[in-house]
Write an enzyme that holds these catalytic residues in place. Structure first.
Site, short mmCIF file in Angstrom:
data_model
loop_
_atom_site.label_atom_id
_atom_site.label_comp_id
_atom_site.label_asym_id
_atom_site.label_seq_id
_atom_site.Cartn_x
_atom_site.Cartn_y
_atom_site.Cartn_z
N ILE A 20 50.01 -0.64 72.27
CA ILE A 20 49.14 -1.73 71.84
C ILE A 20 47.73 -1.46 72.37
O ILE A 20 47.57 -1.01 73.50
CB ILE A 20 49.68 -3.09 72.35
CG1 ILE A 20 48.66 -4.22 72.20
CG2 ILE A 20 50.16 -3.04 73.79
CD1 ILE A 20 49.16 -5.59 72.64
N ASN A 21 46.71 -1.72 71.51
CA ASN A 21 45.34 -1.74 72.06
C ASN A 21 44.60 -2.99 71.61
O ASN A 21 45.14 -4.09 71.82
CB ASN A 21 44.59 -0.41 71.88
CG ASN A 21 44.44 0.14 70.50
OD1 ASN A 21 45.41 0.46 69.83
ND2 ASN A 21 43.21 0.28 70.03
N ASP A 22 43.44 -2.89 71.04
CA ASP A 22 42.52 -4.03 70.87
C ASP A 22 43.15 -5.31 70.29
O ASP A 22 43.86 -5.24 69.29
CB ASP A 22 41.38 -3.66 69.91
CG ASP A 22 40.86 -2.26 70.10
OD1 ASP A 22 41.25 -1.59 71.05
OD2 ASP A 22 40.03 -1.84 69.26
N GLN A 38 45.98 -4.11 67.52
CA GLN A 38 46.17 -2.72 67.15
C GLN A 38 47.50 -2.26 67.73
O GLN A 38 47.75 -2.40 68.94
CB GLN A 38 45.02 -1.88 67.73
CG GLN A 38 43.66 -2.24 67.17
CD GLN A 38 43.39 -1.61 65.83
OE1 GLN A 38 43.14 -0.42 65.73
NE2 GLN A 38 43.45 -2.42 64.78
N ASP A 101 39.75 5.86 55.39
CA ASP A 101 40.04 6.24 54.00
C ASP A 101 40.59 7.67 53.92
O ASP A 101 40.75 8.35 54.93
CB ASP A 101 38.81 5.97 53.12
CG ASP A 101 37.73 7.02 53.26
OD1 ASP A 101 37.93 8.02 54.00
OD2 ASP A 101 36.67 6.86 52.62
N ASP A 148 34.60 -1.81 63.31
CA ASP A 148 34.87 -3.01 64.12
C ASP A 148 34.00 -4.22 63.76
O ASP A 148 33.23 -4.73 64.60
CB ASP A 148 34.74 -2.70 65.63
CG ASP A 148 35.55 -1.49 66.05
OD1 ASP A 148 36.51 -1.15 65.33
OD2 ASP A 148 35.23 -0.87 67.08
N GLU A 202 31.50 0.08 70.24
CA GLU A 202 32.75 -0.33 69.62
C GLU A 202 32.90 -1.84 69.77
O GLU A 202 32.36 -2.45 70.71
CB GLU A 202 33.94 0.38 70.27
CG GLU A 202 33.91 1.90 70.07
CD GLU A 202 35.17 2.59 70.56
OE1 GLU A 202 35.76 3.36 69.78
OE2 GLU A 202 35.58 2.37 71.71
N1 DQQ Z 1 40.08 0.91 68.81
C1 DQQ Z 1 40.18 0.85 67.37
C2 DQQ Z 1 38.80 1.05 66.86
C3 DQQ Z 1 37.95 0.65 68.01
C4 DQQ Z 1 38.72 1.16 69.19
C5 DQQ Z 1 41.17 1.86 66.87
C6 DQQ Z 1 38.35 0.48 70.47
O1 DQQ Z 1 38.55 0.28 65.70
O2 DQQ Z 1 36.65 1.17 67.93
O3 DQQ Z 1 42.46 1.58 67.36
O4 DQQ Z 1 39.37 0.55 71.42
#
Ligand code: DQQ
Length: 538
Positions: A20-22, A38, A101, A148, A202
């Site tokens: 998991i991220n953002d 994410q 894309d 973002d 970001e």
């Molecule tokens: N994580 C996303 C991007 C963002 C980055 C990709 C920041 O959209 O810039 O997983 O952690």
């Protein structure tokens, strides 16, 4: 399960497994909080990114739903990256997100709910007009630095505005796009803001905060006026930290003017951070249920990739924090949402207690791996503080003067997730200095002895806290949850989040202490600690 998973959290947001991220598109809709994030459905490392989705009534307990957005059309076939939700007038939610894309270019896409009478917003349909914004030769945007989108705000001229994170060479910027209908977007002549030498921006976030009275009240993203200031937050790819600027939004020129303008290029320019530990890609939303602005952020692991793969998961989110402007106007204040206090049980309270130099006092009666601890100190010997003869980065100062380095006034604070023989501990503490005839309070989170497993990143974190210990108590709150320690100093004026992976101090083997390793005694004027119940998370 939990016996071989000592690092899984009990009340921090995380999925059952995988990467998991953002946090993405947080919002309140249909009386529910929606959180997208994410997520890699296929493993514990970054990749195959989709928008996973959970809902909550209280920002504490979360129910998982099917993935809301996943690659399905050319404009996002190689990934559905970060983005934000906007509530249109009347309350209809829309999402703008970055798609990757077929050429691996970053483009911006729109998704809307299939059925807005479903409070769970389970299904999303993508605009057939996607992508709505894309890099072109004429706009000189690099297709790998264009992502973002923020929550949009509505100007008095009837145009929606949204920011996209970008850079040109090393100049980081928040590109501004405008639209009447949310579908046809036109790039503005200049970015809302940019700064030389800061690299890729970001996950920008841009929102108003109240500047007079009722400071803690949050306002909707389109609010502007004399009584508001604006905050521009950017996640700097170069530093991997979330930095913010406070300033004014000139709605006529469509530019953001930071209060510290003139300091561009100086290291002090982006000095303010949400969190001085491990914390990234955060995002706020306006909670119209409680009239507050809430901040969510991602905390990466500090363990090795091999260990992440072994445990089958990676990444957590912080406890949602209310965020507002400090009365000084010079910084933000953050505090865990009060709903988290519903998890508190078995309170432990101490009467006022002096802690002498060199003393270590166990805090018994709470579960040391799953606790909420609030402690306040009164310092009477400020005059005896060590002299700091030249300014130095507070994080470096904390690593030079860790908890084990004796001082005069401090270090004092908490030893958390500590083993009985102190082979392992994480120290969260204050140390007071005299600098140019003023008191200077350093707050540190020292992970250097947090684990016997040296594969982990055990970097020490630190920041100065704008509290005058002569006139105010020095307060510290730490939310301890197995492998995460989220600490708030000076009533939320400084936050430090750390990940720790003790090998001995796990389960019922861990200890919690108050300590003072200075020569001066300090008074503990308050100690309230609770064990925390396990939240129902996914
Ligand atoms: N994580 C996303 C991007 C963002 C980055 C990709 C920041 O959209 O810039 O997983 O952690």
């Amino acid at each position: 399960y939990s016996s071989n998973q000592p690092y899984r959290t009990a009340y921090h947001f995380q999925p059952l497994k995988n990467w998991i991220n953002d946090p993405n598109g947080p919002m309140r809709y249909g009386g529910l909080y929606h959180l997208f994030y994410q997520y890699n459905p296929k493993g514990a490392v970054w990749g195959n990114i989709v928008w996973a989705h959970s809902v909550s009534k209280d920002l504490v307990n979360w129910t998982p739903l099917d993935h809301a957005i996943h690659p399905s059309q050319p404009s996002d076939i190689n990934g559905c990256w970060s983005g934000s939700a906007t509530l249109l007038p009347g309350g209809k939610p829309v999402i703008l997100y970055t798609g990757i894309d077929p050429n691996n270019h970053q483009v911006q896409n729109l998704a809307i709910p299939k059925n807005i009478s479903d409070p769970l917003l389970r299904e999303w349909k993508k605009s057939p007009k996607n992508p709505l914004m894309q890099p072109t030769f004429s706009n000189k945007i690099n297709s790998s630095s264009f992502r973002d989108p923020t929550t949009a705000w509505l100007g008095k001229d009837g145009f929606w505005r949204v920011l996209i994170g970008s850079k040109i060479n090393t100049k980081g910027m928040a590109i501004l796009y405008k639209s009447k209908n949310f579908v046809n977007w036109v790039e503005a002549k200049h970015p809302l803001h940019s700064a030389e030498g800061t690299g890729m921006w970001e996950c920008p976030d841009f929102y108003p905060v109240l500047n007079q009275n009722k400071l803690t009240i949050g306002v909707d993203t389109s609010v502007n006026g004399d009584y508001v200031k604006h905050v521009l937050k950017v996640s700097l790819d170069d530093t991997k930290h979330d930095h913010y600027l406070i300033g004014t939004y000139d709605a006529v020129k469509d530019i953001f003017v930071p209060d510290n303008h003139g300091l561009e290029g100086n290291h002090q320019y982006f000095e303010l951070r949400y969190d001085y530990g491990k914390y990234y890609a955060s995002k706020t939303f306006f909670d119209d249920g409680k009239n507050r602005r809430v901040l969510l952020g991602w905390v990466n692991e500090s363990s090795s990739v091999a260990d992440d793969v072994k445990k089958g998961w990676s990444g957590i989110h912080t406890i949602p924090r209310a965020i507002w402007l400090h009365k000084s106007g010079k910084q933000l204040v953050q505090w865990p949402v009060k709903e988290i206090e519903n998890l508190r049980m078995n309170p432990v309270n101490w009467p006022t207690k002096v802690i002498k130099g060199g003393e270590l006092i166990p805090i018994t009666g709470v579960n040391p791996v799953q606790a909420d601890v609030e402690i306040s100190f009164e310092v009477n010997d400020v005059g005896k503080a060590e002299i700091l003869d030249h300014m130095i980065d507070p994080q470096i100062l904390c690593s030079q003067k860790g908890a084990a380095v004796k001082g005069r006034v401090g270090p004092f604070g908490l030893l958390v997730v500590a083993s009985k023989g102190l082979q392992e501990y994480t120290a969260v503490f204050f140390r007071i200095f005299r600098y140019q005839h003023k008191n200077l309070v350093l707050m540190c989170s020292d992970q250097s002895r947090s684990s016997l497993n040296k594969e982990n990143d055990m970097t020490t974190y630190g920041t100065f806290v704008d509290v005058d210990p002569l006139h105010e108590k020095l307060s510290l709150r730490s939310l301890i949850d197995h492998s995460v320690v989220e600490s708030f100093g000076g009533e939320g004026r400084a936050c430090i989040t750390a990940r720790v992976y003790p090998t001995l101090a796990i389960h019922d083997k861990a200890m919690l202490y108050a300590f003072n390793n200075g020569t001066s005694a300090v008074k503990i004027t308050r100690l309230n600690a609770w064990s925390m119940k396990k939240a129902k998370i996914n």
